[in-house]
Design a protein around this motif. Structure first.
Motif, short mmCIF file in Angstrom:
data_model
loop_
_atom_site.label_atom_id
_atom_site.label_comp_id
_atom_site.label_asym_id
_atom_site.label_seq_id
_atom_site.Cartn_x
_atom_site.Cartn_y
_atom_site.Cartn_z
N LEU A 240 0.84 -1.20 0.00
CA LEU A 240 0.00 0.00 0.00
C LEU A 240 0.87 1.25 0.00
O LEU A 240 1.83 1.35 0.77
CB LEU A 240 -0.92 0.01 1.22
CG LEU A 240 -1.97 1.13 1.26
CD1 LEU A 240 -3.24 0.62 1.97
CD2 LEU A 240 -1.47 2.38 2.00
N GLY A 269 -5.23 -1.90 -6.93
CA GLY A 269 -6.46 -1.39 -6.35
C GLY A 269 -6.29 0.06 -5.92
O GLY A 269 -5.20 0.48 -5.56
N LEU A 287 -9.40 -2.69 -9.06
CA LEU A 287 -10.40 -2.48 -8.01
C LEU A 287 -10.43 -1.00 -7.68
O LEU A 287 -9.38 -0.39 -7.49
CB LEU A 287 -10.04 -3.28 -6.75
CG LEU A 287 -10.85 -2.97 -5.49
CD1 LEU A 287 -12.29 -3.42 -5.65
CD2 LEU A 287 -10.23 -3.63 -4.26
N CYS A 311 -9.38 -5.42 -0.73
CA CYS A 311 -8.15 -5.51 -1.53
C CYS A 311 -7.49 -6.87 -1.34
O CYS A 311 -6.97 -7.46 -2.28
CB CYS A 311 -7.19 -4.39 -1.17
SG CYS A 311 -7.68 -2.75 -1.76
N MET A 316 -5.22 -7.88 -4.61
CA MET A 316 -4.47 -6.74 -5.14
C MET A 316 -3.00 -6.82 -4.73
O MET A 316 -2.68 -6.99 -3.56
CB MET A 316 -5.07 -5.42 -4.61
CG MET A 316 -6.49 -5.15 -5.06
SD MET A 316 -6.71 -5.06 -6.84
CE MET A 316 -7.64 -6.59 -7.13
N ILE A 319 -1.74 -1.30 -3.81
CA ILE A 319 -2.90 -0.50 -3.40
C ILE A 319 -2.46 0.96 -3.32
O ILE A 319 -1.45 1.28 -2.69
CB ILE A 319 -3.43 -0.96 -2.03
CG1 ILE A 319 -3.77 -2.45 -2.06
CG2 ILE A 319 -4.66 -0.14 -1.63
CD1 ILE A 319 -3.89 -3.08 -0.69
#
Length: 348
Positions: A240, A269, A287, A311, A316, A319
């Motif tokens: 992320l 995502g 996403l 996610c 994913m 992110i």
């Protein structure tokens, strides 16, 4: 272990389920329960062995303190050495509610609950199920989030089921949590009240009651005084990245990172605000999850962990999360996103 998940009325909890859960708590077992913030994994706070099971089930670091939940102020006497004037002010204004107070503990509080510190973190939850369960059990309940340690916190019963099925005997499913991020943790052991973890009660709200309120910035090697301070928390499996800046710059950077991810055959995502969604949707991410309007941070807070978990469910690899203003509840939202990213932040 067989796990039973029962649907319980969030406003008028069925007596049979409350009694069954309370009996399990008194027997030293664990029960997952809804609160207004996130679902908690509860045990008798005065039973060191039961609280040790919380750490075992979650895979939680031993020096990470637990929050003790109470149903009335009479329970405070066994937990804290001194109920200070500042504590009384906070309780009068914010309890029941998403505020945890850190005070000097009594000898009755097991060391496993306090993470070996001389303090205890306590709060009175607002959720009817949590309050009824504590009352029926007749003991304060220690309850961190009911998830595997490090994963996004559970805001729905199904989240708890996916993480802890087969590990605990009972899940009380009371539907979605209203606040969606954990409680604010406020240390009242120093002269100036200090926020150890931002949450459902904002710094601005606390300052209206207490005056000056500081924010703790712990050193990397410092023992955590409260949950969520030291370790990577709330994290999905995918990498992320949090993007902060003016919306036009953030959108442009998200588009660039999305293209880079797709060029490396990554599933990407996006977590974004309602205002940014139309332009990002056109870029065809794998996403797109709309957290809520930037003008309504309570929407963003309520949807944050659901988005992070989605996610994971959809696999994913990357992110990209749009940041929000750090005013008010946004401070807690950004704290969670920074923790979830492992401090992987792009300022654009």
């Amino acid at each position: 272990m067989q796990t039973k998940r029962v649907t319980i009325d969030a406003q008028h909890p069925q007596t049979e389920w409350i009694k069954e859960a309370a009996q399990l708590i008194r027997e030293g077992q664990l029960v997952a329960l809804p609160t207004e913030t996130v679902y908690g994994l509860g045990a008798n706070a005065m039973d060191a062995h039961a609280c040790q099971e919380i750490f075992k089930v979650k895979g939680r670091p031993q020096d990470n303190p637990l929050i003790v939940h109470i149903s009335d102020l009479a329970m405070v006497k066994r937990l804290v050495e001194e109920w200070t004037p500042q504590a009384a002010l906070c309780a009068d204004k914010f309890w029941p509610g998403p505020l945890t107070l850190v005070l000097e503990k009594t000898a009755f509080v097991p060391d496993v609950v306090s993470g070996g510190l001389g303090t205890v973190a306590i709060r009175m939850p607002k959720h009817p199920v949590a309050l009824e369960l504590i009352k029926e059990a007749g003991v304060p309940i220690a309850a961190p989030s009911a998830n595997l340690s490090g994963k996004p916190s559970p805001t729905q019963g199904i989240h708890v089921w996916k993480d802890l099925k087969g590990k605990i005997p009972l899940i009380l499913d009371g539907g979605p949590c209203a606040v969606g991020v954990e409680s604010t943790v406020l240390d009242l052991t120093d002269e100036v009240p200090t926020i150890l973890r931002p949450g459902g009660i904002t710094k601005e709200q606390l300052e209206e009651v207490l005056g000056e309120v500081a924010v703790d910035r712990p050193a990397p090697d410092q023992a955590p005084k409260a949950p969520g301070m030291k370790y990577r928390h709330y994290a999905p499996k995918g990498e992320l990245t949090l993007l902060i800046g003016e919306r036009k710059n953030v959108i442009r950077k998200i588009k660039d990172e999305l293209r880079k991810g797709h060029s490396r055959l990554k599933k990407v995502g996006i977590l974004c605000t309602l205002e940014s969604a139309p332009e990002l949707h056109s870029q065809l991410p794998d996403l797109l999850f709309v957290l809520g309007s930037e003008h309504h941070p309570e929407e963003v807070a309520g949807n944050l962990y659901q988005g992070l978990r989605l996610c994971d469910e959809q696999g994913m690899d990357m992110i990209l999360a749009e940041g929000v203003s750090e005013k008010g509840l946004g401070f807690a939202i950004m704290n969670r996103l920074q923790k979830a990213s492992g401090q992987r932040v792009m300022r654009v």
